[in-house]
Scaffold this motif. Structure first.
Motif, PDB file in Angstrom:
ATOM      1  N   TYR A  33      21.132   1.976  11.673  1.00  0.00           N
ATOM      2  CA  TYR A  33      20.817   1.246  10.519  1.00  0.00           C
ATOM      3  C   TYR A  33      20.351   2.340   9.114  1.00  0.00           C
ATOM      4  CZ  TYR A  33      15.775   1.927  12.481  1.00  0.00           C
ATOM      5  OH  TYR A  33      14.801   2.643  13.179  1.00  0.00           O
ATOM      6  N   ALA A  63      21.892   2.032   5.863  1.00  0.00           N
ATOM      7  CA  ALA A  63      20.861   1.831   4.626  1.00  0.00           C
ATOM      8  C   ALA A  63      21.460   2.900   3.528  1.00  0.00           C
ATOM      9  CB  ALA A  63      19.702   2.249   5.030  1.00  0.00           C
ATOM     10  N   LEU A  89      21.634   0.544   0.507  1.00  0.00           N
ATOM     11  CA  LEU A  89      20.222   0.370  -0.111  1.00  0.00           C
ATOM     12  C   LEU A  89      20.319   0.496  -1.584  1.00  0.00           C
ATOM     13  CD1 LEU A  89      17.448   0.622   2.493  1.00  0.00           C
ATOM     14  CD2 LEU A  89      17.849  -1.183   0.956  1.00  0.00           C
ATOM     15  N   TYR A  99      22.994  -6.572  -1.074  1.00  0.00           N
ATOM     16  CA  TYR A  99      21.597  -7.268  -0.307  1.00  0.00           C
ATOM     17  C   TYR A  99      21.885  -8.214   0.690  1.00  0.00           C
ATOM     18  CZ  TYR A  99      17.743 -10.561  -0.023  1.00  0.00           C
ATOM     19  OH  TYR A  99      16.890 -11.594   0.330  1.00  0.00           O
ATOM     20  N   LEU A 150      22.901  -6.285   3.852  1.00  0.00           N
ATOM     21  CA  LEU A 150      21.876  -6.150   4.590  1.00  0.00           C
ATOM     22  C   LEU A 150      21.064  -6.957   5.368  1.00  0.00           C
ATOM     23  CD1 LEU A 150      20.534  -3.237   2.242  1.00  0.00           C
ATOM     24  CD2 LEU A 150      21.554  -2.858   4.310  1.00  0.00           C
ATOM     25  N   ARG A 151      21.091  -8.214   4.775  1.00  0.00           N
ATOM     26  CA  ARG A 151      20.431  -9.227   5.541  1.00  0.00           C
ATOM     27  C   ARG A 151      21.256  -9.771   6.785  1.00  0.00           C
ATOM     28  NH1 ARG A 151      15.324 -11.249   5.029  1.00  0.00           N
ATOM     29  NH2 ARG A 151      16.215 -13.251   5.292  1.00  0.00           N
ATOM     30  N   TRP A 190      18.250  -6.739   8.176  1.00  0.00           N
ATOM     31  CA  TRP A 190      17.038  -6.160   7.309  1.00  0.00           C
ATOM     32  C   TRP A 190      16.371  -7.340   6.674  1.00  0.00           C
ATOM     33  CZ3 TRP A 190      15.612  -1.146   5.956  1.00  0.00           C
ATOM     34  CH2 TRP A 190      16.420  -0.243   6.408  1.00  0.00           C
ATOM     35  N   ALA A 225      10.887  -5.005   4.317  1.00  0.00           N
ATOM     36  CA  ALA A 225      11.173  -3.812   4.842  1.00  0.00           C
ATOM     37  C   ALA A 225      12.373  -2.960   3.840  1.00  0.00           C
ATOM     38  CB  ALA A 225      12.269  -3.761   6.073  1.00  0.00           C
ATOM     39  N   MET A 226      13.256  -3.981   3.172  1.00  0.00           N
ATOM     40  CA  MET A 226      14.173  -3.223   2.109  1.00  0.00           C
ATOM     41  C   MET A 226      13.167  -2.834   0.901  1.00  0.00           C
ATOM     42  SD  MET A 226      17.569  -5.363   1.836  1.00  0.00           S
ATOM     43  CE  MET A 226      17.273  -6.843   2.758  1.00  0.00           C
ATOM     44  N   SER A 235      11.321   0.373   1.652  1.00  0.00           N
ATOM     45  CA  SER A 235      12.384   1.245   1.806  1.00  0.00           C
ATOM     46  C   SER A 235      12.861   2.075   0.297  1.00  0.00           C
ATOM     47  CB  SER A 235      13.612   1.120   2.576  1.00  0.00           C
ATOM     48  OG  SER A 235      14.635   0.160   1.819  1.00  0.00           O
ATOM     49  N   GLY A 275       9.236   0.541   5.983  1.00  0.00           N
ATOM     50  CA  GLY A 275      10.752   0.404   5.454  1.00  0.00           C
ATOM     51  C   GLY A 275      11.644   1.603   6.042  1.00  0.00           C
ATOM     52  N   PRO A 283      12.212  -0.309  10.490  1.00  0.00           N
ATOM     53  CA  PRO A 283      11.716  -1.666  10.535  1.00  0.00           C
ATOM     54  C   PRO A 283      11.578  -2.229  11.810  1.00  0.00           C
ATOM     55  CG  PRO A 283      13.552  -1.037   8.867  1.00  0.00           C
ATOM     56  CD  PRO A 283      13.297   0.236   9.881  1.00  0.00           C
TER      57      PRO A 283
END
Length: 615
Positions: A315, A319, A323, A375, A378-379, A383, A387-388, A391, A519, A522
């Motif tokens: 992860y 990220a 991210l 986004y 990541l979901r 995630w 946490a996002m 982070s 973050g 997680p």
């Protein structure tokens, strides 16, 4: 993992008194249980203005500017120890004026006593790990207690002192530490020096060193023990913890020969740790065939359940790529550290959206649409929003790249000259370009370093290109080691698989606490799958997913950050108190314990009611 900027730690502090030192060879009856130790055991008394818990600094000194060196080019062992303890406290605990440490929870009393320190080897390891036992003068020989811990992140031997030492030493427990094969025993090829047992710099082959890589003609730069030992130490973190426990028992034999032997049958051994140290004590719980451990308290653990959770490397590499773009979206506009001081999206984050869109990996005709695309990816990968959001701190400080570049080398078992994806470490001059480290900079590494550069005059170089998004090439290369099938990718994947947790015994009291807003690690990837797996296997762990807590208590003094959060440390101390009541006062160990529902600190100072801890 405890990496963060140190720009706010830059003044000087008045000198304090040093301790007295002696050394002992590993011989005699008490050493039979510590045959994994090679060379001297360094025995040091700390009294009369110095102590075990704060090196004489007290809470005020710990939270102040860096403890000074009388001669920065040649600091003494006592000066290095003092600053290493101070740096470890500041790296873990919230010592800020609003944080409440020392009056709402915790404390830093004077604890005189003795330290026993040595280099120890896991069978088959190429490099040692440090082990250390602190024995307070008021050690209770009638209620024998040994706390065993592992450093957080990649820190050195004192990397868990704010948790294990602060809780155990005032209570009369001895505390055994391991650096678990990490630490800032950096080896500098330019000077051909590493770190000796007392923390001072020493030439190759002149003394046993914390980390001494094989000599290489023409080798340059800096080698890091965690990353370049060739041992993949993370796979052995549980063994490091159990070995530290055995070292602690053997040193108690030495400290109290009239009370020997100290064994797991007559000495209660409590394991605790946080972050990587939390993962290490959970690994130890699964390997404890000898029933050394009487109970375990793990905070925000880096723990991996193969087939159920996600490994940190998985992860974190994802990220690092997605991210920066996702956090540039409007939904994160008010998140601390997600915008520049001028309220702008960092230019590098906007460039990341454009780069990934150009590669066909994001959809959308403008930066906001591309941010939404990142986004949602990541979901879909698990995630969650809080946490996002938190982070953003990890992303703003470029920690994802620092972690993944280093861990890739550890997992691939490469040396400092052959890190994956073209990365390498080098000392930097005042202009930010590679240059030989000064004696003063080099001498301070052991005390000040977090265990993974960049920082303290060492840069992470390579892994970039000349594009408008120079870091992306290296980050995608690191991601390919997780998703790919070539020889190096298979080596990385095998090393990660070797870090997977194993099952603890059914009757072991086990308490895991994790910030709901973590973050960096997680909960959805680490603690939650681990706890679910334990329960599927008939175990009954206690688990608190603590509202408003995140990974770095030490970040809470940052402007705009602490208002939304609570420290995790007071919950860890409470859990250890609860374990103590069970082990020493016959209090029943609960099968369930409701999670406290604290409230965020807000703009003012922390008070006890905000924590909602059980009475």
């Amino acid at each position: 993992m405890s990496l963060f900027p140190r720009a706010w730690l830059i003044l000087l502090l008045a000198p304090v008194i040093a301790g007295c030192v002696s050394t002992s060879r590993t011989t005699g009856h008490s050493m039979k249980a510590a045959d994994f130790v090679r060379g001297d055991i360094r025995i040091t008394d700390y009294r009369h203005g110095d102590d075990l818990l704060s090196a004489g600094l007290g809470l005020k000194g710990l939270s102040g500017p860096p403890a000074p060196f009388a001669d920065p080019q040649h600091p003494t062992a006592s000066e290095l120890r003092r600053r290493a303890i101070q740096a470890s406290w500041k790296g873990i605990a919230d010592l800020g004026p609003l944080g409440g440490y020392g009056h709402v929870y915790g404390g830093v009393p004077d604890v005189p006593g003795r330290e026993y320190q040595a280099f120890a080897w896991i069978p088959g390891a190429r490099q040692p790990h440090r082990v250390l036992l602190q024995v307070p003068d008021h050690f209770d020989t009638q209620r024998r207690c040994l706390v065993v811990t592992a450093s957080s992140g990649s820190r050195g031997i004192y990397g868990a002192i704010a948790l294990a030492g602060a809780w155990g030493l005032p209570r009369g427990c001895a505390v055994a530490y391991t650096d678990k094969g990490t630490g800032a025993g950096y080896f500098d090829y330019t000077s051909d020096t590493g770190v000796a047992l007392d923390g001072t710099r020493a030439q190759r082959a002149s003394a046993p060193l914390e980390f001494e890589p094989p000599a290489q003609a023409g080798a340059q730069g800096v080698a890091i023990k965690h990353l370049h030992s060739g041992d993949n130490p993370e796979a052995d973190w549980g063994r490091h913890v159990l070995q530290a426990a055995r070292f602690g028992l053997a040193m108690l034999d030495k400290a109290f020969p009239g009370q020997a032997p100290f064994t797991a049958q007559n000495t209660t051994i409590i394991a605790t740790g946080l972050s990587n140290g939390g993962g290490a004590v959970l690994q130890a719980a699964g390997l404890d065939d000898e029933h050394l451990l009487a109970g375990v308290v793990a905070l925000e653990p880096n723990i991996y359940v193969q087939g159920q959770g996600r490994a940190l490397y998985d992860y974190a590499t994802q990220a690092s790529i997605l991210l920066p773009c996702a956090l540039s979206g409007e939904r994160f506009a008010k998140v601390p550290l997600a915008r520049t001081p001028e309220g702008k999206v960092p230019a590098a984050w906007t460039a990341r959206c454009a780069s990934l869109h150009a590669q066909g990996k994001l959809v959308g005709g403008d930066a906001q649409a591309q941010a939404e695309s990142a986004y949602h990816q990541l979901r879909e990968a698990g995630w969650i929003d809080n946490a996002m959001a938190v982070s953003a701190s990890v992303t703003a400080f470029d920690l994802w790249r620092a972690i993944t570049a280093g861990y890739a080398s550890s997992y691939a078992r490469t040396d400092a000259s052959n890190m994956p994806c073209g990365f390498h470490y080098a000392a930097l001059g005042a202009d930010g370009k590679p240059a030989a480290a000064t004696d003063a900079v080099r001498a301070a590494w052991w005390a000040d370093g977090s265990g993974i550069p960049p920082g303290n005059g060492i840069g992470l170089l390579g892994g970039t290109d000349a594009s408008g998004d120079p870091a992306l090439a290296g980050e995608q290369c690191l991601r390919a080691l997780w998703e790919g099938h070539d020889e190096q990718a298979r080596a990385v994947q095998a090393s990660v698989a070797a870090t997977a947790a194993t099952l603890p015994r059914a009757d072991l009291p086990l308490f895991v606490l994790h910030g709901a807003d973590d973050g960096l690690l997680p909960t959805v990837f680490s603690s939650e799958p681990y706890i679910a797996w334990l329960r599927e296997q008939g175990r009954h762990p206690l688990y608190w997913k603590v509202p408003h807590a995140q990974h770095f208590d030490a970040f809470l003094p940052l402007p705009g950050f602490g208002q939304s959060h609570l420290p995790l440390m007071p919950y860890g101390y409470w859990a250890l108190d609860r374990l103590w009541a069970h082990l020493y006062e016959a209090a029943p160990w609960p099968t369930d314990l409701p999670t406290p529902q604290g409230r965020a600190r807000g703009a003012g100072a922390l008070d006890a009611a905000m924590l909602d801890l059980p009475r």
